[in-house]
Design a protein around this motif. Structure first.
Motif, PDB file in Angstrom:
ATOM      1  N   ASN A   1       2.683   1.680  -3.418  1.00 50.82           N
ATOM      2  CA  ASN A   1       1.799   1.945  -4.559  1.00 50.82           C
ATOM      3  C   ASN A   1       0.997   3.234  -4.406  1.00 50.82           C
ATOM      4  OD1 ASN A   1       2.461  -0.220  -6.427  1.00 50.82           O
ATOM      5  ND2 ASN A   1       1.854  -1.513  -4.720  1.00 50.82           N
ATOM      6  N   THR A   2       0.817   3.714  -3.182  1.00 49.46           N
ATOM      7  CA  THR A   2       0.208   5.032  -2.993  1.00 49.46           C
ATOM      8  C   THR A   2       1.090   6.097  -3.645  1.00 49.46           C
ATOM      9  OG1 THR A   2      -0.863   4.375  -0.954  1.00 49.46           O
ATOM     10  CG2 THR A   2      -0.513   6.724  -1.239  1.00 49.46           C
TER      11      THR A   2
ATOM     12  N   ARG B   1       1.224   5.616  -7.603  1.00 52.27           N
ATOM     13  CA  ARG B   1       0.077   6.180  -8.337  1.00 52.27           C
ATOM     14  C   ARG B   1       0.270   7.671  -8.595  1.00 52.27           C
ATOM     15  NH1 ARG B   1      -2.754   2.256  -5.415  1.00 52.27           N
ATOM     16  NH2 ARG B   1      -3.003   3.613  -3.630  1.00 52.27           N
ATOM     17  N   LYS B   2       1.025   8.333  -7.719  1.00 49.52           N
ATOM     18  CA  LYS B   2       1.286   9.770  -7.914  1.00 49.52           C
ATOM     19  C   LYS B   2       2.534   9.999  -8.770  1.00 49.52           C
ATOM     20  CE  LYS B   2       0.784  10.665  -3.301  1.00 49.52           C
ATOM     21  NZ  LYS B   2       0.853  11.508  -2.112  1.00 49.52           N
TER      22      LYS B   2
ATOM     23  N   ARG C   1       4.789   7.141   5.116  1.00 50.15           N
ATOM     24  CA  ARG C   1       3.423   7.655   5.005  1.00 50.15           C
ATOM     25  C   ARG C   1       3.435   9.173   5.142  1.00 50.15           C
ATOM     26  NH1 ARG C   1      -0.635   5.333   9.290  1.00 50.15           N
ATOM     27  NH2 ARG C   1      -0.277   7.344  10.255  1.00 50.15           N
TER      28      ARG C   1
ATOM     29  N   ASP D   1       0.830  -1.221   0.000  1.00 55.70           N
ATOM     30  CA  ASP D   1       0.000   0.000   0.000  1.00 55.70           C
ATOM     31  C   ASP D   1       0.854   1.256   0.000  1.00 55.70           C
ATOM     32  OD1 ASP D   1      -2.278  -1.453   0.051  1.00 55.70           O
ATOM     33  OD2 ASP D   1      -2.769  -1.084   2.148  1.00 55.70           O
TER      34      ASP D   1
END
Ligand SMILES: CC(C)(COP(=O)(O)OP(=O)(O)OC[C@H]1O[C@@H](n2cnc3c(N)ncnc32)[C@H](O)[C@@H]1OP(=O)(O)O)[C@@H](O)C(=O)NCCC(=O)NCCS
Length: 156
Positions: free
Chosen positions: A24-25, A28-29, A79, A21
């Protein structure tokens, strides 16, 4: 500043989905390359993670050996709300300590955040000075040869 409540660990199976997660967060950006779940599991033993006081995995990154003298810092991600607290540096330091302890002499990263790695003693290099990376992995990437990640290298 480093938070006292977050702790560094070797990744365990329970971290795999969170690693996927986190990476890939940012992927995606367009901030890093995506990783499949299979790649996370296959490389899980490369990874360090930081878990917060609730035991949630909030940062990850790994050391991947390419050759007798060369290792890559991979999939480093903190994060968003936990950035700027020294967690990224903690993971890179752990990777560099491990690299030294097993006798590697050079570490590198491919990144869109060269300033962060510069702060940690890495210097910009031409990716073509890392042929084992380019011809072992990059050439299979959909972005090859147009990748604009910057190679940052540090002698150990
Ligand atoms: C890049 C990233 C890993 C940094 O992690 P972080 O935990 O926020 O960084 P740290 O708090 O450990 O920073 C360590 C030092 O680097 C500096 N730094 C952090 N990001 C920086 C940047 N983009 N440019 C310049 N310096 C930076 C910090 O100011 C700090 O310096 P200080 O000790 O003088 O205060 C994080 O921003 C991230 O996950 N970004 C998105 C994914 C990504 O780009 N990953 C890298 C792909 S290889």
């Amino acid at each position: 500043m480093t938070t006292t409540t977050s702790q560094l660990f070797r990744a365990s199976i329970a971290d795999a989905k969170a690693i996927h997660d986190l990476v890939n967060t940012f992927a995606r950006k367009g901030e890093m390359l995506p990783r499949t779940m299979a790649e996370v599991y296959e490389n899980l033993r490369d990874f360090y993670v930081v878990r917060d006081e609730t035991n949630e995995t909030v940062a990850c990154g790994g050391l991947h050996i390419l050759w007798e003298d060369l290792a890559e810092i991979k999939s480093l991600a903190v994060r968003e709300d936990m950035q700027g607290q020294g967690l990224g540096q903690r993971i890179v330091d752990a990777c560099l300590d491990e690299a030294r302890s097993i006798g590697l002499t050079t570490a590198f990263a491919l990144t869109y955040r060269p300033g962060f790695f510069e702060k940690l003693g890495f210097a910009q290099a031409d990716v073509m000075t890392l042929p084992r990376k380019v011809w072992g992995e990059c050439y299979r990437c959909p972005k090859f040869p147009g990748c604009n990640e910057i190679a940052m290298v540090r002698a150990l």
